[in-house]
Scaffold this motif. Structure first.
Motif, short mmCIF file in Angstrom:
data_model
loop_
_atom_site.label_atom_id
_atom_site.label_comp_id
_atom_site.label_asym_id
_atom_site.label_seq_id
_atom_site.Cartn_x
_atom_site.Cartn_y
_atom_site.Cartn_z
N GLY A 50 0.79 -1.23 0.00
CA GLY A 50 0.00 0.00 0.00
C GLY A 50 0.82 1.27 0.00
N PHE A 51 2.05 1.20 -0.55
CA PHE A 51 2.93 2.37 -0.55
C PHE A 51 2.99 2.99 -1.95
CE2 PHE A 51 6.97 4.63 -0.76
CZ PHE A 51 6.89 5.40 0.39
N ASP A 52 2.80 4.30 -2.02
CA ASP A 52 2.88 5.03 -3.29
C ASP A 52 4.30 5.55 -3.47
OD1 ASP A 52 2.59 6.58 -5.52
OD2 ASP A 52 1.11 7.96 -4.66
N ASN A 53 5.01 5.03 -4.48
CA ASN A 53 6.41 5.41 -4.67
C ASN A 53 6.61 6.64 -5.55
OD1 ASN A 53 5.82 4.47 -7.20
ND2 ASN A 53 7.35 2.84 -7.23
N GLN A 54 5.52 7.27 -5.95
CA GLN A 54 5.64 8.45 -6.81
C GLN A 54 6.37 9.58 -6.09
OE1 GLN A 54 1.93 9.72 -8.47
NE2 GLN A 54 2.86 11.19 -9.86
N ASP A 55 7.38 10.12 -6.76
CA ASP A 55 8.21 11.21 -6.23
C ASP A 55 8.98 10.81 -4.97
OD1 ASP A 55 7.24 12.95 -8.24
OD2 ASP A 55 5.48 13.43 -7.02
N LYS A 56 9.20 9.52 -4.79
CA LYS A 56 9.96 9.03 -3.64
C LYS A 56 11.32 8.50 -4.09
CE LYS A 56 6.48 9.27 -0.58
NZ LYS A 56 5.32 9.55 -1.44
N LYS A 57 12.28 8.56 -3.18
CA LYS A 57 13.57 7.91 -3.42
C LYS A 57 13.36 6.40 -3.35
CE LYS A 57 16.25 11.67 -3.32
NZ LYS A 57 17.16 12.08 -4.42
N THR A 58 13.97 5.66 -4.27
CA THR A 58 13.75 4.23 -4.31
C THR A 58 15.07 3.48 -4.16
OG1 THR A 58 14.01 4.01 -6.71
CG2 THR A 58 11.81 4.62 -5.89
N ILE A 59 14.98 2.15 -4.19
CA ILE A 59 16.17 1.31 -4.08
C ILE A 59 17.13 1.58 -5.24
CG2 ILE A 59 15.15 -0.65 -5.32
CD1 ILE A 59 17.40 -0.90 -2.21
N TYR A 60 16.61 2.01 -6.38
CA TYR A 60 17.46 2.35 -7.52
C TYR A 60 18.38 3.52 -7.15
CZ TYR A 60 18.99 4.41 -11.88
OH TYR A 60 19.77 4.97 -12.87
N LEU A 81 6.30 -0.87 10.59
CA LEU A 81 6.74 -1.45 9.31
C LEU A 81 7.21 -0.34 8.37
CD1 LEU A 81 7.19 -3.84 7.48
CD2 LEU A 81 4.76 -3.75 6.84
N TYR A 82 8.46 -0.46 7.94
CA TYR A 82 9.09 0.54 7.06
C TYR A 82 9.45 -0.12 5.73
CZ TYR A 82 9.48 3.22 11.37
OH TYR A 82 9.18 3.89 12.54
N ILE A 83 9.68 0.70 4.72
CA ILE A 83 9.98 0.16 3.40
C ILE A 83 11.02 0.99 2.67
CG2 ILE A 83 8.12 1.45 2.24
CD1 ILE A 83 7.71 -1.05 0.45
N ILE A 84 11.88 0.31 1.91
CA ILE A 84 12.66 0.96 0.86
C ILE A 84 11.99 0.52 -0.43
CG2 ILE A 84 14.87 1.15 -0.32
CD1 ILE A 84 16.28 0.59 2.28
N PRO A 85 11.26 1.43 -1.10
CA PRO A 85 10.45 1.04 -2.25
C PRO A 85 11.29 0.78 -3.50
CG PRO A 85 10.33 3.40 -1.93
CD PRO A 85 11.14 2.85 -0.77
N SER A 86 10.65 0.15 -4.46
CA SER A 86 11.27 -0.08 -5.76
C SER A 86 10.56 0.75 -6.82
CB SER A 86 11.20 -1.56 -6.13
OG SER A 86 11.86 -1.81 -7.36
N SER A 87 11.12 0.76 -8.01
CA SER A 87 10.48 1.40 -9.16
C SER A 87 11.00 0.75 -10.42
CB SER A 87 10.78 2.90 -9.19
OG SER A 87 12.12 3.13 -9.56
N VAL A 88 10.37 1.04 -11.54
CA VAL A 88 10.76 0.44 -12.81
C VAL A 88 12.17 0.87 -13.22
CG1 VAL A 88 9.84 2.30 -14.28
CG2 VAL A 88 9.88 -0.08 -15.13
N SER A 89 12.67 1.95 -12.64
CA SER A 89 14.04 2.41 -12.95
C SER A 89 15.07 1.34 -12.61
CB SER A 89 14.36 3.68 -12.16
OG SER A 89 13.44 4.71 -12.45
N LEU A 90 14.73 0.47 -11.68
CA LEU A 90 15.66 -0.57 -11.24
C LEU A 90 15.99 -1.54 -12.38
CD1 LEU A 90 17.15 -1.54 -8.68
CD2 LEU A 90 15.16 -2.97 -8.16
#
Length: 264
Positions: A50-60, A81-90
């Motif tokens: 349920g995390f929105d990664n838009q405009d967020k720093k990601t694992i990439y 509960l914390y997350i380091i999100p992903s994105s298609v940039s990866l």
């Protein structure tokens, strides 16, 4: 210092992401802080929690060296509960990392900076044996390997085990396997029973006692951005992942406490 658990299988569709999401969620009942790291370019663990990664720093951004790790860690909507999100940039990261020194250790270098801040860190690895998965293997203290109860269930597992041995020799000598997790079991079929027997015969005590059943609620929950307990706490999938968490932690979890936390 926290423990890092990688959830790996280069074969897709084994329930890897579902396991990462739900174990990290249930583990919050036993530990103060849990971190979920999404290393899959598809970003299913990110959206599934349920995390929105838009405009967020990601694992990439993290493994490419363009951000500090503390900028990449976000609180989810779920307590502790914390997350380091992903994105298609990866997707392009494996190519970009080829010429970087210690490229197999990039994730480890970063996560070890904050490892002591969390009781457990779960990493959802991509369904491949490429450089991103090598980073997961080099970083993890132990692995959980989901195996779907279907024909050719063990296909590719030998390749993964060979890769794990190479990683032990060259990158991470302390890497252990917590266990093999049977998933998507349909106990009405003879095939499922045969696969369970085969996996337990092959991996013996390394096979978890808990088996994750095929369950429509487990399939639906990620589309609502919820761990299974928050979507349907009484379905067989929720009970199975609760049992798995208790099996790994070797303790009973206070689900009543969880219900109160979610209400708040």
């Amino acid at each position: 210092m926290g423990k890092i658990i990688g959830i790996c299988n280069q074969k897709g569709g084994t329930g890897k992401t579902t396991t990462a999401i739900n174990l990290s969620f249930y583990f919050t009942l036993s530990a103060k802080k849990i971190l979920l790291v999404d290393m899959d370019p598809q970003g299913n663990a990110t959206s599934g929690i349920g995390f929105d990664n838009q405009d967020k720093k990601t694992i990439y951004d993290l493994i490419s060296g363009t951000s500090d790790i503390k900028e990449n860690i976000y609180q989810t909507k779920w307590p502790n509960l914390y997350i380091i999100p992903s994105s298609v940039s990866l997707t392009g990261a494996e190519i970009e990392l080829v010429n970087i020194q210690n490229r197999e250790q990039r994730l480890k270098e970063e996560l070890y900076k904050i490892k002591e801040d969390f009781s457990y860190i779960f990493i959802d690895a991509p369904p491949s044996l490429g450089l991103l998965t090598l980073n997961v293997l080099a970083t993890s203290d132990s692995l959980i390997i989901p195996i779907q109860c279907e024909y050719y269930a063990l296909e590719g597992v030998s390749s993964l085990l060979h890769t794990i041995e190479l990683v032990r020799e060259r990158l991470n000598q302390n890497l252990e396997i917590d266990g093999f997790l049977l998933t998507m079991a349909d106990f009405r079929t003879k095939l499922t029973l045969q696969v369970i027997e085969e996996v337990r015969k092959f991996f013996k005590e390394k096979t978890f006692n808990t088996i994750i059943p095929r369950n429509i609620k487990l399939a639906e929950a990620p589309s609502f951005g919820k761990p299974i307990y928050c979507y349907d706490p009484f379905c067989v999938g929720a009970k199975a992942y609760l049992n798995l968490a208790e099996e790994i932690l070797k303790e009973k979890l206070n689900v009543e406490y969880l219900q109160e936390e979610i209400k708040q």
